[in-house]
Design a protein around this motif. Structure first.
Motif, mmCIF file in Angstrom:
data_model
loop_
_atom_site.group_PDB
_atom_site.id
_atom_site.type_symbol
_atom_site.label_atom_id
_atom_site.label_comp_id
_atom_site.label_asym_id
_atom_site.label_seq_id
_atom_site.Cartn_x
_atom_site.Cartn_y
_atom_site.Cartn_z
ATOM 1 N N LEU A 148 97.445 -35.513 8.541
ATOM 2 C CA LEU A 148 97.252 -34.144 9.021
ATOM 3 C C LEU A 148 97.755 -33.112 8.016
ATOM 4 N N GLY B 93 97.095 -33.844 24.026
ATOM 5 C CA GLY B 93 96.381 -34.998 23.509
ATOM 6 C C GLY B 93 95.004 -35.154 24.113
ATOM 7 N N TRP C 292 90.651 -35.412 18.930
ATOM 8 C CA TRP C 292 90.660 -35.967 17.583
ATOM 9 C C TRP C 292 91.772 -36.987 17.388
ATOM 10 N N ASP C 293 92.712 -37.041 18.316
ATOM 11 C CA ASP C 293 93.888 -37.887 18.112
ATOM 12 C C ASP C 293 93.638 -39.317 18.583
ATOM 13 N N ASP C 294 94.322 -40.239 17.939
ATOM 14 C CA ASP C 294 94.230 -41.669 18.248
ATOM 15 C C ASP C 294 94.914 -41.927 19.586
ATOM 16 N N ARG D 248 97.721 -44.654 20.695
ATOM 17 C CA ARG D 248 99.154 -44.455 20.436
ATOM 18 C C ARG D 248 99.789 -43.729 21.616
ATOM 19 N N SER E 243 104.293 -39.468 17.299
ATOM 20 C CA SER E 243 103.559 -38.294 16.828
ATOM 21 C C SER E 243 102.056 -38.557 16.854
ATOM 22 N N LEU E 244 101.291 -37.503 17.122
ATOM 23 C CA LEU E 244 99.848 -37.638 17.126
ATOM 24 C C LEU E 244 99.334 -37.867 15.709
ATOM 25 N N ARG E 245 98.276 -38.657 15.612
ATOM 26 C CA ARG E 245 97.587 -38.824 14.333
ATOM 27 C C ARG E 245 96.090 -38.968 14.632
ATOM 28 N N PRO E 246 95.248 -38.632 13.662
ATOM 29 C CA PRO E 246 93.807 -38.796 13.881
ATOM 30 C C PRO E 246 93.430 -40.269 13.991
ATOM 31 N N MET F 107 100.754 -30.683 19.577
ATOM 32 C CA MET F 107 101.124 -31.369 20.811
ATOM 33 C C MET F 107 102.326 -30.704 21.484
#
Length: 319
Positions: A24, A48, A266-268, A271, A276-279, A310
Motif C-alpha cells: 500500500l 474492510g 480491495w482488501d484480502d 486475513r 493490518s489490511l493488505r490488498p 481501516m
C-alpha cells in the motif's frame, strides 16, 4: 540447459509475484484524513471489504457487517458459520454498540455471513434481498426485524434517505443464483449465493453518496441518482480490460456527477481484522493496475481519489 532455465524463469517469477500481496506504500498519500466529530454531521468508518459505518451521532447504519473473515483454506474446503468472537471484537474495535439498520448489498458470504448476528447484537433491523432473508432465517433472526429491499423505493431512517438500486456482480461470480430456503450454518461458501445485487444510494443533509460494492454495472440503473461521493467496489477490476474499466468509471462516477471516489472491496478478506489490511495477492486481483487506472482517471476528470483507512472516522464530503 541455459536456454531451458531462461525459459522457466519468467514463469517462476510470475508465480512468485502472484503469491505476493502488493504494498500500500505507493498509495499512502491518498489516505483519508481523520475527521473530528461534529453534531449532526455524517461520518463514515471503513471496516474492510464493503462494510462501512454511516453515523451522524443520532442514527447509525452499517453496510454488510462482515467480521468473521474465515481463512482461504476454510473458505475453499471447509464450512462456514459466523464467528461470534470475531464479530464482537470487530464491533468493539469500531465502537459500535447499537445500530439502526444493517443493509446487505448481496448475499455472498463476504457480505451476508455475519449480517444477522450483527443486527441481532446491535438491535438493528436487517435490510436485504429474499436470499439474505433466508440467511437470516437460518440463523433464527426475528422475521419481524427483517425489511425487504425494494429497488427504487426510497425510505427514511433518522435523517438518512436510503434507496436500493439494482446492480450486477463483478465478472467471475463463483456462487450465482438465489438462496431459496433457510440457510442454516455451517455450510459451504458457495451456498451463499448472490441473490439480488444492490447499489445503496444514501442522502443526508442535502448531500448524497453511493455504496457500490461489486465492480460491474447495469446500463441505466443509476439514472437520475446523483452522488457527491462514490464508495467504489474494485474487487477483480484489475483483471478486466481497459474498456471494461472505462465503462465502469463512466457509469458509476461520470454519470452520477461524483466529485470524489473512495475504493472499497480491495482488501484480502482471508486475513482477520486484528492484522493490518493488505490488498489481495496477485493471483486473485491486480490492485496495482486498478489503482493506476483510478489515479489516471481521477487526474483526467478532476475527481478526488481517497483511500479509506481501516477504523478511521472520516468525512465523506470534505471541503
Amino acid at each position: 540447459m541455459g536456454t531451458e532455465t531462461e525459459h522457466h524463469r519468467p514463469r517462476v517469477t510470475a508465480v512468485l509475484r502472484g503469491l505476493r500481496a502488493p504494498s500500500l506504500a505507493p498509495w499512502t498519500h491518498l489516505c483519508e484524513p481523520p475527521a473530528p466529530p461534529r453534531p449532526g454531521a455524517l461520518r463514515t468508518v471503513f471496516l474492510g471489504v464493503s462494510t462501512i459505518l454511516l453515523d451522524d451521532g443520532d442514527t447509525a447504519i452499517l453496510t454488510d457487517g462482515f467480521f468473521s473473515r474465515p481463512g482461504l483454506l476454510r473458505m475453499r474446503f471447509g464450512r462456514l458459520r459466523p464467528d461470534r468472537t470475531r464479530i464482537a471484537a470487530g464491533l468493539h474495535r469500531a465502537g459500535i454498540d447499537r445500530l439502526d439498520a444493517v443493509f446487505v448489498v448481496h448475499s455472498h458470504y463476504d457480505h451476508a455471513l455475519d449480517a444477522p448476528e450483527v443486527a441481532a447484537a446491535t438491535g438493528a433491523r436487517l435490510i436485504g434481498s429474499p436470499s439474505t432473508r433466508n440467511i437470516a432465517r437460518g440463523q433464527d433472526f426475528p422475521d419481524d426485524r427483517f425489511q425487504p429491499a425494494v429497488t427504487g423505493a426510497p425510505f427514511t431512517i433518522g435523517r438518512f434517505t436510503l434507496t436500493a438500486l439494482p446492480a450486477r456482480h463483478s465478472p467471475g461470480d463463483l456462487a450465482p443464483g438465489r438462496i431459496d430456503r433457510p440457510l442454516r450454518p455451517p455450510v459451504r461458501a458457495t451456498d451463499y449465493r448472490t441473490g439480488d445485487c444492490y447499489t445503496l444510494h444514501v442522502r443526508h443533509g442535502g448531500r448524497a453518496l453511493l455504496v457500490h460494492a461489486s465492480a460491474h454495472s447495469l446500463p441505466g440503473a443509476l439514472d437520475g441518482h446523483f452522488a457527491d461521493t462514490v464508495y467504489l467496489g474494485i474487487g477483480a477490476l484489475g483483471k478486466q480490460d481497459e474498456a471494461f474499466r472505462e465503462e465502469y468509471w463512466h457509469r458509476l462516477v461520470t454519470a452520477t456527477g461524483a466529485r470524489r471516489v473512495v475504493p472499497i472491496h480491495w482488501d484480502d478478506f482471508f486475513r482477520p481484522l486484528d492484522r493490518s489490511l493488505r490488498p489481495f495477492r496477485g493471483f486473485l486481483d491486480d490492485f496495482t493496475a486498478t489503482m493506476g487506472f483510478l489515479t489516471r482517471k481521477a487526474e483526467q476528470t478532476g475527481v478526488a481519489l481517497a483511500l479509506p483507512v481501516m477504523g478511521r472516522r472520516a468525512d465523506p464530503w470534505p471541503l
